[in-house]
Design an enzyme around this catalytic site. Structure first.
Site, PDB file in Angstrom:
ATOM      1  N   CYS A  99     -19.570   2.447  -0.175  1.00  0.00           N
ATOM      2  CA  CYS A  99     -19.470   1.919  -1.545  1.00  0.00           C
ATOM      3  C   CYS A  99     -18.994   0.480  -1.554  1.00  0.00           C
ATOM      4  CB  CYS A  99     -18.570   2.806  -2.407  1.00  0.00           C
ATOM      5  SG  CYS A  99     -16.834   2.858  -1.912  1.00  0.00           S
ATOM      6  N   CYS A 136     -21.696  -3.343  -2.574  1.00  0.00           N
ATOM      7  CA  CYS A 136     -21.370  -4.212  -3.714  1.00  0.00           C
ATOM      8  C   CYS A 136     -22.092  -5.553  -3.621  1.00  0.00           C
ATOM      9  CB  CYS A 136     -19.865  -4.441  -3.778  1.00  0.00           C
ATOM     10  SG  CYS A 136     -19.355  -5.484  -5.166  1.00  0.00           S
ATOM     11  N   ASP A 179       0.779  -1.239   0.000  1.00  0.00           N
ATOM     12  CA  ASP A 179       0.000   0.000   0.000  1.00  0.00           C
ATOM     13  C   ASP A 179       0.811   1.290   0.000  1.00  0.00           C
ATOM     14  OD1 ASP A 179      -2.331   1.485  -0.107  1.00  0.00           O
ATOM     15  OD2 ASP A 179      -2.466   1.647   2.057  1.00  0.00           O
ATOM     16  N   CYS A 228     -22.674   0.957  -5.888  1.00  0.00           N
ATOM     17  CA  CYS A 228     -21.589   1.647  -5.181  1.00  0.00           C
ATOM     18  C   CYS A 228     -21.582   3.139  -5.474  1.00  0.00           C
ATOM     19  CB  CYS A 228     -20.241   1.026  -5.539  1.00  0.00           C
ATOM     20  SG  CYS A 228     -19.802   1.132  -7.286  1.00  0.00           S
ATOM     21  N   CYS A 252     -22.996   6.610  -2.458  1.00  0.00           N
ATOM     22  CA  CYS A 252     -21.991   7.536  -1.934  1.00  0.00           C
ATOM     23  C   CYS A 252     -22.657   8.797  -1.375  1.00  0.00           C
ATOM     24  CB  CYS A 252     -20.995   7.926  -3.028  1.00  0.00           C
ATOM     25  SG  CYS A 252     -19.728   9.090  -2.445  1.00  0.00           S
TER      26      CYS A 252
END
Length: 379
Positions: free
Chosen positions: A246, A250, A136, A196, A200
């Site tokens: 979001c 899914c 990351d 998704c 938001c």
């Protein structure tokens, strides 16, 4: 490729499973022009906000070969962190603090990096090849690489989606000089679904597959310094660190709980903590509570700033006393958000009386908050 490559891949999969990874697949280390172009366009549009490192590291991030020219293969690993239950109902408990699922346990960077080093070390000893591990924070386009390796695809929310694990995957990578047989890439299975995008709360997606981080609650609560822009405060609700909306929306998540044992179980004290407790944290208590947690990296001031916005959205007048104490805080951002919260928790006359005695703050950003709220109340 040869039989030796197949044996090494089988070895990698076995070791990955032993370390708790749900997926282990291979991508060729090569340029990814489509992903690099999307990244460049996002930088040009300012979508990354204060995350200046995205532009600063663009060259290295744009291709695995720019990061390490000797690399020949990228081993992508994924760990399922799917929650035991849908995190969204907590949004309705206004006196509670909503922490993103991934941050309710140990810092996944530390967890995954340690496991990657174990696997990479064994691979190097077995093959004699050079290896490097990344998680990351390194300039690696992990999601495009994971798609290239066939772990999943980047959904319309820009996160990785898997048919086996939904949107709940941590990613890590091992770069190596080994020539390994690459796996087939995954195709997009989003279809016409907009779940998704539509969920938001801040309209952070200007288009499918495009995120403007400046409008994203995860960015605002974690990466953004100073006060939160006024237009996003109400939409934040009680989200004090990250946002799962979001991801949780899914439809592919229905398979996640069936696919693998959850390796990172949420701390009980972070599943539905009381806002009041967090508002009382000083720096020492914050560091002690979040030792080993990813939350520690934003620091106490940003954390309490976020909690004050949640308090203002709570409608819980019992939190006003805690908010009032924070008008004395050393952080201008904290004092500013305390003003905003109190304007929503106190009766108009009480707030007006407080404003008359407290609005001459030494910092301009705090004085602006007082002035705007006074004008709103026509004081």
């Amino acid at each position: 490729m040869n039989q030796g490559s197949d044996k090494l891949k089988a070895f990698l999969l076995k070791e990955a499973r032993a370390e708790g990874f749900s997926e282990c697949r291979i991508a060729r280390a090569e340029d990814m022009p489509k992903a690099a172009q999307a990244l460049a366009e996002g930088i040009a549009r300012g979508h990354f906000g204060e995350m200046a490192w995205m532009a600063e590291t663009f060259e290295r991030r744009s291709s695995p070969l720019k990061l390490w020219p000797e690399a020949r293969s990228v081993i992508m690993l994924a760990m399922n962190y799917g929650p035991e239950e849908d995190p969204r109902p907590l949004l309705a408990q206004k006196d509670r603090a909503n922490i993103s699922v991934y941050a309710r346990n140990r810092d996944y960077h530390d967890v995954i990096k340690g496991k990657l080093k174990q696997i990479a070390g064994k691979l190097a000893a077995r093959s004699g090849a050079e290896v490097k591990v990344f998680v990351d924070t390194a300039p690696v386009m992990e999601k495009p690489l994971a798609e290239k390796a066939g772990i999943g695809w980047q959904g319309k929310h820009t996160n990785l989606v898997s048919r086996q694990f939904g949107s709940w995957l941590f990613l890590g990578s091992i770069f190596t000089t080994l020539e390994l047989e690459p796996d087939a890439s995954e195709r997009d299975h989003c279809g016409s679904c907009r779940a998704c995008l539509d969920i938001c709360p801040t309209n952070a997606f200007p288009a499918p597959y495009t995120l403007d981080a400046r409008r994203c609650i995860s960015y605002l609560t974690i990466e953004h310094h100073g006060v939160i822009p006024l237009e996003f405060r109400t939409a934040m609700g009680n989200r004090i660190y990250g946002c799962d909306d979001c991801l949780a929306a899914c439809p592919w998540n229905k398979f996640a709980a069936q696919s693998a044992e959850i390796k990172l179980i949420a701390r009980d004290d972070l599943k539905a903590p009381l806002l009041a407790d967090f508002l009382a944290l000083d720096d020492t208590a914050f560091r002690a509570l979040f030792s080993g947690s990813p939350i520690k990296r934003i620091g106490r001031n940003r954390f309490v700033r976020n909690c004050l916005i949640a308090a203002g959205n709570s409608g819980d007048e019992t939190l006003a006393a805690r908010c009032r104490l924070l008008l004395e805080d050393e952080s201008p951002a904290v004092r500013s958000m305390a003003v905003w919260a109190l304007a929503r928790l106190l009766p108009g006359r009480e707030f007006a009386a407080l404003a008359r005695t407290r609005s001459h703050d030494s910092e301009e950003i705090v004085r602006r908050e007082w002035k705007r709220e006074e004008e709103t109340l026509c004081i």
